[in-house]
Design a protein around this motif. Sequence first.
Motif: not given
Lengths: 320, 556
Positions: B15, B19, B22, B26
């Motif tokens: 994961f 990502h 991202k 974030l």
Amino acid sequence: MLGVSNGVKRFVLLMGCMLFLAGCSPTYPKHQLIASLTELCKKEYGVDVSVQIAGKTLGVMVPLEKLLDSTLKLSPDVGDKLDGVILATSRVVLSTDHPLDFYVVVAQDKRIPGIELRLTRYIQDIRRLNYGDLSRTEYTKRMLLDFGIGLGVFSGKEEPFHLEEVRMEQFLATQIARRIKTAFEEESQLKEGFEIKTVHGKFLPHQEAADWGGKEKRFGRFVITLEARERLMGLLETLGSEDEERLLGASLEGILDVLQGYHFSAFDSVEIKLPFLDHSFILGRDVLELYRRKKIGLAQLLSPNNFNLPSYDAELLLKK
Amino acid sequence: MPKPMPIKSHRFRMFFMMHRLKIIILFSIFLLIVFSIWGLMSLESFYRNMTLAQLPISVMLSGISAAVFVFMYLIGFGRGLANVGKRTIKGSEVDVKWSDVIGMEEAKIEAMEVVQLMKDRARLKKIGGKIVRGLLLVGPPGCGKTYLAKAIATEAGIPFIAMAASEFNEIFVGVGSSRVRKLFDKARTLAYGYGACVLFIDELDAIGRSRTFNMFGGAQETNTTQNQLLVEMDGLNEKDANVIVIGATNAAEGVLDAALLRPGRFDRKIFVGRPNLEEREKLFAYYLGKVKYDSTLDVGRLARKSVYKSPADIENIIKESALIATRKGKDTVEYKDLSEAMERIDMGLKHRVHMTPEERKITAYHESGHLVTLYFLHPTDDVFKASIIARGEALGVVHHQPREEWHTDSRDKLLADIKVSLAGYVAEKFKFGVTSNGVAADFRNAMAKASAMVWQYGMGTNGFLGDYTLLTGFTAGRDSTNDLLSDRLKYELNMETNRILQECLKEVEGLLKKEEKILDRFAGELLQKEELEYDEIEAIFVEYGRSRSSSSSKSS
């Protein structure tokens, strides 16, 4: 987006709410104002101060061991302490929910009772400076700094001291007088022609001003008195109309700068007293506005018979 | 069908790998917001309010600055544009089951074998066998190559990434190879998390064509993209991830680069061809199941009528017939609607052309000539419809279909095709003594076939064997002056071609003279009705006792 988009949305919303709420509470609440300022001065600048509130004025008394040195000038180490107290006071008055208009910081020399250094500031001016709405020069001009004996804002010598509220009208009158004096001192053309000793400014509320002009007034009158040096009396008596125009022009400039700068209209007239010429000009608010808007000139003001004023503002009086 | 599930121990790392950007963004935003709030809380209320009051305008200004920057970047550095908007399809969007794959039974069996290999990869590695790296699906368009690839991914229970090869191409050199790298990186990450990943590249020929090398470097970008694909599939790559590349193409094998087809890259080739009769029946049954149709409808008849149709064609026929039925205000799709849909797809839309009675008569006889000849002389095809309503550029048409799939053309079939083509001309000449230029397309067709029979297929009677087209200047890569064929040989070949045409012509003339009554009858019927359906045509032949079915039963 990975199923996190809802989470992100909620997080952003929460942060937005927190930001919004963060701006709500004042740092120095009304009920803790005096204690907060006293503590702040002690904690951050190591100065013991007494704080009082009178109406919309906050007063800070700073008793100092050595306000003046042996040459009767301000001691160099006093500056830092006073700066600290002034900064702390500014911070507190800006971040409180107590409705305040002015603050006064008075430094007293413990050794020479009655010797005071006094600073008066209009709080809205500090805000405007922070917003960038006021230049630093204009800000300095708006501050009233006095040095002398028993200046009168604090009445009585007893502890705790008694603070008298600063009134806007009087604050403006004093500021007008200071500005006119500064103009006469700094501007070469005026300096050559006149030697003004002092300029006094005061505001006469309408009860006191009622007899003047024969009408009942609602607000009152600014009275600006220009005193000349005695040694020039002889010369001044020979002044011509051109000089008179310059005198009046410079004075009106100072008056308009202040009144317009504060958008102040709670007055009925302005009186410019020239005791050394035995002249007194009284200009109604409307006439002053006409002059400001350049609808009438100085010559017309000096010769009221020469211009046609509208009936409503026929309060132009020329006294000799 | 089980959804692909990541390996538990790899889940979080995968994961993060997928990502990474991202998550970092974030987290940074989160930190910035937290620190902002912290910073604001530490301010005195006046300064805090002042900062908050300025916040909207700061945000707006930042937004404007960012927009200006992005705009300038995109305009100034064109490559920025190249990176925008290229998306891949995720495995979760694929849900095609084996049962949905119809009309390619053999391809399905081969694909199943590959799926099994994917699942048994660990076992295969233990034995020392070579894993399948690539699978090439070849076949005509509309036969379900993409569909099969999706079914493979679903069946294997692994993630599926798809991208059209044309999306790799860009005017900027290096963008294609960069995209290939990124795609494979993503596939490897998914393979790390899920154990394997299917990477589907549609229309592979867009980047898989044989590389060209010239001094001007015109095809450099395509070459670079393909080189990257070659490296990613089986080159010097440090990672050995279980990524199976499925390529789909309509291009013939010779079109693709040899390096791409060698073992280790696209090891397996599955031919996804057009469905046979049985498969077409299944396809009709499947797609008819999606619409309301007349229960008496004979699916077998439809399948027989749709020889050489791909699954996509069949789906299109059903959709078109549903539209026709709706337009006619019917509740169900009937055979007539399906028949009309087929004609519309095959022959194009009708359009009314004003013809003089004489021209109409000539057209009717022209089409009747085709019809009668086709009926009596063609060994493989049936007439389904005759019409003198204009479609496209043709004033009339005789629609015929083979009764079953033929993958080669026999001499008889080719001769029959020539005879049918010439029949229009013969009918016109026979009945009117003159002919029209309406025979142009027919002659082109007849000449092409007769010529190919002699020049290429060795079907002449004068003993010449071989493909003589290879020796002509044009085909042999030389100019026409440097031809390997002598004029005499060319003459003889051409004479043989002409002889075939003449023989066919004579035979057709004989037939039409013999069957003049039937010819007149069909011309009359066409002039009256404009269109004749299969049943009507058959009925007329039966009426004259010349039905092919009755004669074949008699002969049998």
